[in-house]
Write a protein that holds these residues in place. Structure first.
Motif, short mmCIF file in Angstrom:
data_model
loop_
_atom_site.label_atom_id
_atom_site.label_comp_id
_atom_site.label_asym_id
_atom_site.label_seq_id
_atom_site.Cartn_x
_atom_site.Cartn_y
_atom_site.Cartn_z
N SER A 128 1.41 39.44 44.64
CA SER A 128 2.60 39.49 45.44
C SER A 128 3.64 38.42 45.24
CB SER A 128 1.64 39.79 46.83
OG SER A 128 2.62 40.08 48.18
N MET A 152 2.27 44.64 43.25
CA MET A 152 2.66 44.44 44.43
C MET A 152 3.08 43.68 44.41
SD MET A 152 -1.02 43.04 45.93
CE MET A 152 -2.84 43.73 45.06
N LEU A 193 -4.87 44.50 55.04
CA LEU A 193 -4.41 44.46 53.41
C LEU A 193 -4.81 46.39 52.54
CD1 LEU A 193 -3.47 40.89 52.86
CD2 LEU A 193 -2.37 42.60 53.17
N ARG A 194 -6.28 46.17 52.73
CA ARG A 194 -7.37 47.33 52.02
C ARG A 194 -6.72 48.29 52.31
NH1 ARG A 194 -11.68 43.40 51.99
NH2 ARG A 194 -11.82 42.22 50.03
N HIS A 250 0.68 48.45 41.05
CA HIS A 250 1.03 49.22 41.94
C HIS A 250 -0.48 49.72 42.80
CE1 HIS A 250 4.61 47.15 45.11
NE2 HIS A 250 3.73 47.82 45.92
N GLY A 251 -0.63 49.58 43.68
CA GLY A 251 -1.55 50.74 44.55
C GLY A 251 -0.53 51.82 45.81
N ASP A 254 -0.45 50.88 49.89
CA ASP A 254 -0.24 49.52 49.59
C ASP A 254 0.05 49.39 50.98
OD1 ASP A 254 0.91 46.71 50.47
OD2 ASP A 254 1.36 46.55 48.18
N GLY A 281 -5.02 48.71 48.05
CA GLY A 281 -3.47 48.41 48.89
C GLY A 281 -3.35 47.31 48.84
N HIS A 282 -3.26 46.75 49.34
CA HIS A 282 -2.43 44.87 48.77
C HIS A 282 -4.00 44.09 49.08
CE1 HIS A 282 1.21 43.02 48.64
NE2 HIS A 282 0.29 41.91 48.88
#
Length: 306
Positions: A128, A152, A193-194, A250-251, A254, A281-282
């Motif tokens: 991030s 991410m 975030l998930r 990366h997801g 996200d 996700g993040h």
């Protein structure tokens, strides 16, 4: 606390004191982990670090400035985030007295830590905001960066998809300073975030939040780090000239930094590789660790290409 937890140590770097610890053989390839916005080094899970160390790395994690047990900047006060965002969206320059430091300063902290540990160059991995700092490390200190792993993270380029409303609301909500409030915000933030997926991860949130609270809660520091992100602007043009072997992770779900942002980094950096984690996700769920760790280990072979 885990009895095998490595001791936290402190060094002076770039004019600040940084808290750090490490895993693995001190003679192994150094892998520097850079944490995200307002998060402490313990967000890099100890078991994740140990598994990386088992793949032949000296894994080093640290608290960025203004978070955890590293130097805080209370004298700088709380930045005017709405004003900064308005100036940024209008394309107006930001700097000077508007923000106490930039992502470039945080990148210099990371390199200062390498200096203090007598490490000539390292694999650099950030998540991030930490991914953005890692990009700055690779751009500004290419000889110190063996490879870059940007997880991410975004290039900061204008026009990329914004966070989803729930994630943006979470991002802009002040951090409570009381233990109960802090704990609840952490649990709510991780669920957001998930994206409501990976409920099995929730049992790890409470002890991690408790540890983070004990290590120090700094709401103004969170705001100053966010101000640094806003003020630092886009790295896209410079990333197009980057020659450091780069891996983007990366997801595809996200909610904070949409996957298009990771794709933009991968498409901008020459010869970059991208690994998409389905359903992520993040946050890095344990179920994704094998895929991510394998990708990191495979990426390291690019060191020979340099």
């Amino acid at each position: 606390m885990h009895r095998d937890l490595p001791p936290t140590r402190f060094v002076r770097a770039n004019g600040v004191e940084l808290a750090y610890d490490s895993f693995g053989d001190s003679a192994a390839q150094p892998l520097l982990l850079i944490a995200g916005l307002g998060t402490q080094m313990i967000m890099w899970d100890e078991t994740f670090c140990e598994r990386l160390a088992a793949r032949g790395y000296r894994v080093i994690r640290f608290d960025n400035r203004d978070v955890g047990r590293s130097t805080w900047f209370p004298q700088a006060g709380e930045p005017d985030l709405p004003a900064l965002m308005r100036r940024s969206q209008a394309g107006q320059p930001i700097g000077g007295a508007s923000v106490p430091y930039m992502l470039a300063d945080m990148a210099a902290d990371a390199v200062g830590l390498l200096d203090a540990l007598d490490i000539t160059s390292a694999h650099v991995m950030g998540m991030s905001m930490g991914g953005a700092i890692g990009q700055e490390v690779a751009l500004r200190y290419p000889k110190r960066t063996r490879t870059l792993v940007s997880i991410m993270a975004t290039s900061g380029a204008p026009g990329l998809p914004p966070p989803r409303p729930a994630a943006l609301s979470m991002l802009m909500t002040p951090t409570p300073v009381d233990r109960e409030g802090y704990m609840q915000r952490h649990l709510d933030a991780m669920k957001t975030l998930r994206g409501g997926i990976f409920p099995e991860e929730e049992k790890y949130d409470v002890p991690r939040a408790a540890r983070a609270f004990e290590r120090g809660v700094n709401p103004d520091g969170y705001a100053r780090q966010l101000a640094a992100i806003i003020a630092s602007g886009s790295r896209k043009e410079r990333l197009a000239l980057l020659r450091t072997p780069t891996l983007v992770v990366h997801g595809d779900r996200d909610p904070l930094v949409p996957i298009e942002c990771g794709m933009d980094v991968a498409h901008t950096v020459p010869y970059a590789r991208m690994v998409t984690v389905r359903g992520m996700g993040h946050a890095l769920p344990r179920s994704a660790w094998p895929q991510v760790i394998d990708a990191i280990a495979e990426h390291s072979v690019w060191t020979e290409w340099r």
